[in-house]
Design a protein around this motif. Structure first.
Motif, PDB file in Angstrom:
ATOM      1  N   TYR A 192       0.698  -1.304  -0.306  1.00 25.22           N
ATOM      2  CA  TYR A 192       0.114  -0.015   0.159  1.00 25.22           C
ATOM      3  C   TYR A 192       0.917   1.182  -0.098  1.00 25.22           C
ATOM      4  O   TYR A 192       0.333   2.287   0.043  1.00 25.22           O
ATOM      5  CB  TYR A 192      -0.830  -0.045   1.108  1.00 25.22           C
ATOM      6  CG  TYR A 192      -1.943  -1.034   1.301  1.00 25.22           C
ATOM      7  CD1 TYR A 192      -3.053  -0.758   0.255  1.00 25.22           C
ATOM      8  CD2 TYR A 192      -2.151  -2.240   2.000  1.00 25.22           C
ATOM      9  CE1 TYR A 192      -4.099  -1.759   0.258  1.00 25.22           C
ATOM     10  CE2 TYR A 192      -3.181  -3.056   2.090  1.00 25.22           C
ATOM     11  CZ  TYR A 192      -4.147  -2.686   1.039  1.00 25.22           C
ATOM     12  OH  TYR A 192      -5.013  -3.626   1.109  1.00 25.22           O
ATOM     13  N   THR A 213       0.446   3.419  -3.294  1.00 24.34           N
ATOM     14  CA  THR A 213      -0.974   4.175  -3.101  1.00 24.34           C
ATOM     15  C   THR A 213      -0.957   5.137  -2.274  1.00 24.34           C
ATOM     16  O   THR A 213      -1.407   6.336  -2.411  1.00 24.34           O
ATOM     17  CB  THR A 213      -1.824   2.862  -2.761  1.00 24.34           C
ATOM     18  OG1 THR A 213      -1.821   1.987  -3.691  1.00 24.34           O
ATOM     19  CG2 THR A 213      -3.561   3.883  -2.917  1.00 24.34           C
ATOM     20  N   SER A 214      -0.502   5.227  -1.081  1.00 19.81           N
ATOM     21  CA  SER A 214       0.040   6.232  -0.125  1.00 19.81           C
ATOM     22  C   SER A 214       0.512   7.325  -0.485  1.00 19.81           C
ATOM     23  O   SER A 214       0.078   8.514  -0.211  1.00 19.81           O
ATOM     24  CB  SER A 214       0.336   5.681   1.033  1.00 19.81           C
ATOM     25  OG  SER A 214      -0.270   4.329   1.863  1.00 19.81           O
ATOM     26  N   ASN A 221      -6.814   1.893   0.869  1.00 19.41           N
ATOM     27  CA  ASN A 221      -6.493   2.495  -0.377  1.00 19.41           C
ATOM     28  C   ASN A 221      -6.695   4.256  -0.522  1.00 19.41           C
ATOM     29  O   ASN A 221      -6.194   4.812  -1.242  1.00 19.41           O
ATOM     30  CB  ASN A 221      -7.589   1.941  -1.384  1.00 19.41           C
ATOM     31  CG  ASN A 221      -7.528   0.668  -1.882  1.00 19.41           C
ATOM     32  OD1 ASN A 221      -6.121   0.161  -1.978  1.00 19.41           O
ATOM     33  ND2 ASN A 221      -8.404  -0.134  -1.938  1.00 19.41           N
TER      34      ASN A 221
END
Length: 290
Positions: free
Chosen positions: A69, A72-73, A222
Motif C-alpha cells: 500500500y 498508493t499512499s 486505499n
C-alpha cells in the motif's frame, strides 16, 4: 567601492566562519541520520550512530518499500497536498483580498469572524460530528482535504500583504474595465509571489504531514496517506517487537524509524529550494504590514 579596513576584514571573516559552522551544525544531524538509516541494526546497537558505519545495510528501506500500500499512499498524499494547497490558496487569497480593500463593507466584522476560531475552538467532538454526520465525508478523499482548507492565520497573512499593494493599481485596472476577479488574478497575484510562496509552503507542509485526519475519518487502506501508512507500519513493528514475536521478520526497528523519516521529508526538501528566496520576504511583510 569603499575598501574595508583590516578590522572590517576580520569582522567579515569571523561572520563567515560563524555562518559556516552554523550551516554545518544544521546539516550534520541530517547527514548522521541518513548514515544511520543505511546502517545495519547490529552496527547501531554496538557502536551507536556513526558518520561512517561499520556495516552498511539497506534492509530498513527494503522493509518500508515492501508494503503493497506504500505506493498508493504516496499517490494519495501527493493528490491531497496538490489539490488541498491549490484550493486553500484560492480561498484564503480571495478572503484576504476582500478584507484588504478598505471600501468593502463589514470587512472588520468578517475579520472578526476569522479571528474568533484562532482563539476559541469548539473541540474535537463537534468537529468530528460535522465532518462525519453532517458533511458525510468519512472514507472519502475530501475528508483529508476539506478540514484544513481554510486557515485564519494564512488569511490574515495574505490580507496584510495585499494591503501593501498600491490602491492606485487597483483603481487603474477598474477604470480600464477589469472586474474583481480579473484584478485579483491579473494584478494582485503576480505582485504577491513572496506571500504566495510562503503560504504555499505552510499549507503544503500541513497537508503532507497530516496523519490525524486519516486516523479519524479513513478506514479504507486505499485512501491512507503516506504519513498514516508509515505510522501503521511502525506501530505494527513496535507491537511485534514488544511482544517478542519477531520470528523471521527481518525488520530493523531502529534504522526503520529513521528511514521512514527520510521518505516522508524527501519531497519537502526538494520543494523548499524553489521557494526559499521568497520565504523571508513574504513572512516579514505579511506579518508586519497592514
Amino acid at each position: 567601492m569603499r575598501r574595508l579596513s583590516f578590522s572590517g576584514y576580520i569582522a567579515q571573516l569571523l561572520m563567515q566562519l560563524f555562518l559556516l559552522f552554523f550551516a554545518i551544525a544544521c546539516i550534520y544531524p541530517f547527514i548522521l541520520a541518513f548514515m544511520a538509516s543505511i546502517s545495519s541494526e547490529k552496527s547501531i546497537l554496538d557502536n551507536g550512530y556513526q558518520l561512517i558505519p561499520s556495516e552498511f545495510s539497506m534492509l530498513a528501506y527494503q522493509a518500508v518499500f515492501k508494503s503493497k500500500y506504500l505506493y498508493t499512499s504516496f499517490g494519495v498524499s501527493i493528490l491531497v497536498t496538490v489539490v488541498g494547497t491549490l484550493l486553500s490558496l484560492i480561498i484564503c487569497g480571495m478572503a484576504g483580498y476582500a478584507m484588504s480593500i478598505k471600501r468593502v463593507k463589514y470587512r472588520n466584522a468578517v475579520s472578526m469572524f476569522f479571528y474568533i476560531p484562532m482563539v476559541f475552538g469548539a473541540g474535537l467532538l463537534p468537529w468530528y460530528l460535522v465532518i462525519t454526520q453532517i458533511l458525510h465525508l468519512q472514507n472519502t478523499i475530501w475528508a483529508l482535504i476539506l478540514p484544513g482548507l481554510v486557515s485564519p492565520f494564512n488569511v490574515f497573512l495574505m490580507r496584510n500583504y495585499f494591503a501593501t499593494v498600491p490602491s492606485e493599481l487597483i483603481e487603474s485596472a477598474e477604470m480600464d474595465g477589469a472586474g474583481v476577479m480579473r484584478t485579483f488574478f491579473g494584478i494582485i497575484i503576480p505582485l504577491s509571489k513572496p506571500i504566495i510562496a510562503t503560504i504555499t509552503l505552510f499549507i503544503g507542509l500541513a497537508y503532507w504531514n497530516d496523519w490525524a485526519s486519516a486516523l479519524w475519518f479513513i478506514d479504507n487502506p486505499n485512501l491512507y496517506p503516506l504519513q498514516y501508512m508509515l505510522y501503521r507500519i511502525q506501530a505494527i513493528i513496535n507491537l511485534v517487537r514488544q511482544t517478542g514475536a519477531m520470528g523471521d521478520m527481518k525488520v530493523p526497528p531502529e534504522t526503520f524509524q529513521i528511514a521512514t523519516m527520510f521518505i516522508t521529508i524527501g519531497p519537502i526538501i526538494l520543494l523548499y529550494p524553489f521557494i526559499q528566496r521568497y520565504f523571508v520576504k513574504g513572512i516579514m511583510i505579511g506579518a508586519v504590514k497592514g
